[in-house]
Design a protein around this motif. Structure first.
Motif, mmCIF file in Angstrom:
data_model
loop_
_atom_site.group_PDB
_atom_site.id
_atom_site.type_symbol
_atom_site.label_atom_id
_atom_site.label_comp_id
_atom_site.label_asym_id
_atom_site.label_seq_id
_atom_site.Cartn_x
_atom_site.Cartn_y
_atom_site.Cartn_z
ATOM 1 N N GLN A 182 0.765 -1.098 -0.108
ATOM 2 C CA GLN A 182 0.062 -0.102 0.065
ATOM 3 C C GLN A 182 0.991 1.144 0.126
ATOM 4 O OE1 GLN A 182 -3.470 -0.150 -0.070
ATOM 5 N NE2 GLN A 182 -3.690 1.964 0.175
ATOM 6 N N ALA A 183 0.863 1.931 -1.189
ATOM 7 C CA ALA A 183 1.713 3.247 -1.345
ATOM 8 C C ALA A 183 0.930 4.435 -0.867
ATOM 9 C CB ALA A 183 2.183 3.232 -2.587
ATOM 10 N N SER A 184 1.430 5.475 -0.356
ATOM 11 C CA SER A 184 0.790 6.459 0.293
ATOM 12 C C SER A 184 1.811 7.776 0.216
ATOM 13 C CB SER A 184 0.174 6.331 1.633
ATOM 14 O OG SER A 184 1.058 5.910 2.392
ATOM 15 N N GLY A 185 1.163 8.980 0.250
ATOM 16 C CA GLY A 185 2.189 10.045 0.420
ATOM 17 C C GLY A 185 2.373 11.116 -0.653
ATOM 18 N N GLY A 186 1.545 10.618 -1.789
ATOM 19 C CA GLY A 186 1.552 11.458 -3.082
ATOM 20 C C GLY A 186 0.547 12.735 -2.824
ATOM 21 N N GLY A 187 0.836 13.635 -3.575
ATOM 22 C CA GLY A 187 0.135 15.071 -3.617
ATOM 23 C C GLY A 187 0.614 16.038 -4.761
ATOM 24 N N LEU A 188 -0.007 17.156 -4.393
ATOM 25 C CA LEU A 188 0.380 18.363 -5.481
ATOM 26 C C LEU A 188 1.351 19.207 -4.590
ATOM 27 C CD1 LEU A 188 -0.128 19.935 -7.820
ATOM 28 C CD2 LEU A 188 -1.845 21.061 -6.734
ATOM 29 N N VAL A 189 2.503 19.321 -5.192
ATOM 30 C CA VAL A 189 3.541 20.314 -4.598
ATOM 31 C C VAL A 189 4.072 21.064 -5.669
ATOM 32 C CG1 VAL A 189 4.130 18.583 -3.073
ATOM 33 C CG2 VAL A 189 5.499 18.418 -4.902
ATOM 34 N N GLN A 190 4.794 22.202 -5.289
ATOM 35 C CA GLN A 190 5.465 23.101 -6.352
ATOM 36 C C GLN A 190 6.881 22.538 -6.597
ATOM 37 O OE1 GLN A 190 5.047 26.854 -4.578
ATOM 38 N NE2 GLN A 190 3.111 27.169 -5.905
ATOM 39 N N ALA A 191 7.480 22.928 -7.704
ATOM 40 C CA ALA A 191 8.753 22.559 -8.049
ATOM 41 C C ALA A 191 9.717 23.060 -6.806
ATOM 42 C CB ALA A 191 9.294 23.107 -9.333
ATOM 43 N N GLY A 192 10.564 22.151 -6.573
ATOM 44 C CA GLY A 192 11.567 22.477 -5.378
ATOM 45 C C GLY A 192 11.174 22.026 -3.945
ATOM 46 N N ASP A 193 9.826 21.594 -3.828
ATOM 47 C CA ASP A 193 9.312 21.135 -2.556
ATOM 48 C C ASP A 193 9.976 19.605 -2.455
ATOM 49 O OD1 ASP A 193 6.097 22.806 -2.642
ATOM 50 O OD2 ASP A 193 8.232 23.486 -2.017
ATOM 51 N N SER A 194 9.525 19.069 -1.206
ATOM 52 C CA SER A 194 9.714 17.506 -0.884
ATOM 53 C C SER A 194 8.675 16.936 -0.669
ATOM 54 C CB SER A 194 10.788 17.589 0.328
ATOM 55 O OG SER A 194 11.891 18.388 -0.159
ATOM 56 N N LEU A 195 8.499 15.673 -0.879
ATOM 57 C CA LEU A 195 7.386 14.836 -0.285
ATOM 58 C C LEU A 195 7.931 13.506 0.197
ATOM 59 C CD1 LEU A 195 4.792 14.679 -3.307
ATOM 60 C CD2 LEU A 195 4.353 15.208 -0.923
ATOM 61 N N SER A 196 7.374 12.910 0.789
ATOM 62 C CA SER A 196 7.859 11.443 1.604
ATOM 63 C C SER A 196 6.807 10.438 1.298
ATOM 64 C CB SER A 196 8.150 11.668 2.810
ATOM 65 O OG SER A 196 8.866 10.448 3.552
ATOM 66 N N LEU A 197 7.259 9.613 0.478
ATOM 67 C CA LEU A 197 6.154 8.313 0.144
ATOM 68 C C LEU A 197 6.483 7.366 1.196
ATOM 69 C CD1 LEU A 197 6.401 8.219 -3.785
ATOM 70 C CD2 LEU A 197 5.155 9.817 -2.346
ATOM 71 N N SER A 198 5.436 6.368 1.366
ATOM 72 C CA SER A 198 5.538 5.310 2.316
ATOM 73 C C SER A 198 5.008 4.071 1.559
ATOM 74 C CB SER A 198 4.936 5.505 3.590
ATOM 75 O OG SER A 198 5.532 6.560 4.374
ATOM 76 N N CYS A 199 5.339 2.782 2.020
ATOM 77 C CA CYS A 199 4.886 1.886 1.272
ATOM 78 C C CYS A 199 4.827 1.019 2.544
ATOM 79 C CB CYS A 199 5.790 1.274 0.329
ATOM 80 S SG CYS A 199 5.069 -0.347 -0.472
ATOM 81 N N SER A 200 3.491 0.559 2.854
ATOM 82 C CA SER A 200 3.300 -0.525 3.688
ATOM 83 C C SER A 200 3.004 -1.708 3.143
ATOM 84 C CB SER A 200 2.485 -0.098 4.867
ATOM 85 O OG SER A 200 2.645 1.318 5.351
ATOM 86 N N ALA A 201 3.487 -2.864 4.011
ATOM 87 C CA ALA A 201 3.390 -4.272 3.485
ATOM 88 C C ALA A 201 2.561 -4.929 4.393
ATOM 89 C CB ALA A 201 4.405 -4.872 3.240
ATOM 90 N N SER A 202 1.704 -5.896 3.910
ATOM 91 C CA SER A 202 0.956 -6.508 4.802
ATOM 92 C C SER A 202 1.573 -7.710 5.711
ATOM 93 C CB SER A 202 -0.548 -7.151 4.111
ATOM 94 O OG SER A 202 0.047 -7.888 2.907
ATOM 95 N N GLY A 203 2.552 -8.190 4.933
ATOM 96 C CA GLY A 203 3.431 -9.339 5.421
ATOM 97 C C GLY A 203 4.902 -8.708 5.459
#
Length: 122
Positions: free
Chosen positions: A3-24
């Motif tokens: 399950q991936a999460s953390g996406g969104g709308l940002v401006q150039a130069g900004d930061s984002l952190s994505l996460s991926c959770s596994a059920s196992g």
């Protein structure tokens, strides 16, 4: 299941952190992040091995901007993205490879998450 999460709308130069959770458990899985922009093929972004801490591979344009990491105890993989560019806009997918060597090939990964959209405006 991933399950991936953390996406969104940002401006150039900004930061984002994505996460991926596994059920196992993800121990002994090579974990990777891929992305797919509209009208383009899915491409490799980053991968992290399990057998030796610190082994990572990156897309050339992501080197020095993106950092992949994993927390096996939490069954989670992260992708820290800094200095984002409009060309980083894509759906980002996490993936797991059961065995073998590190790989940048889509075909080598066995499990995929549903993707999270990252949009970078100029």
């Amino acid at each position: 299941q991933l399950q991936a999460s953390g996406g969104g709308l940002v401006q150039a130069g900004d930061s984002l952190s994505l996460s991926c959770s596994a059920s196992g458990g993800i121990f002994k899985y090579i974990m990777g992040w891929f992305r797919q922009a509209p009208g383009k093929e899915r491409e490799f972004v980053a991968a992290v091995g399990w057998w030796k801490v610190g082994i990572t591979f990156y897309l050339d344009s992501a080197t020095d901007r993106f950092t992949i990491s994993r927390d096996n105890a939490k069954n989670t993989v992260y992708l820290q993205m800094d200095s984002l560019r409009p060309e980083d806009t894509a759906v980002y997918y996490c993936a797991a490879r059961r065995a073998g060597i590190m790989s940048r090939d889509v075909e080598d990964y066995d499990y995929w998450g549903q993707g999270t959209l990252v949009t970078v405006s100029s």
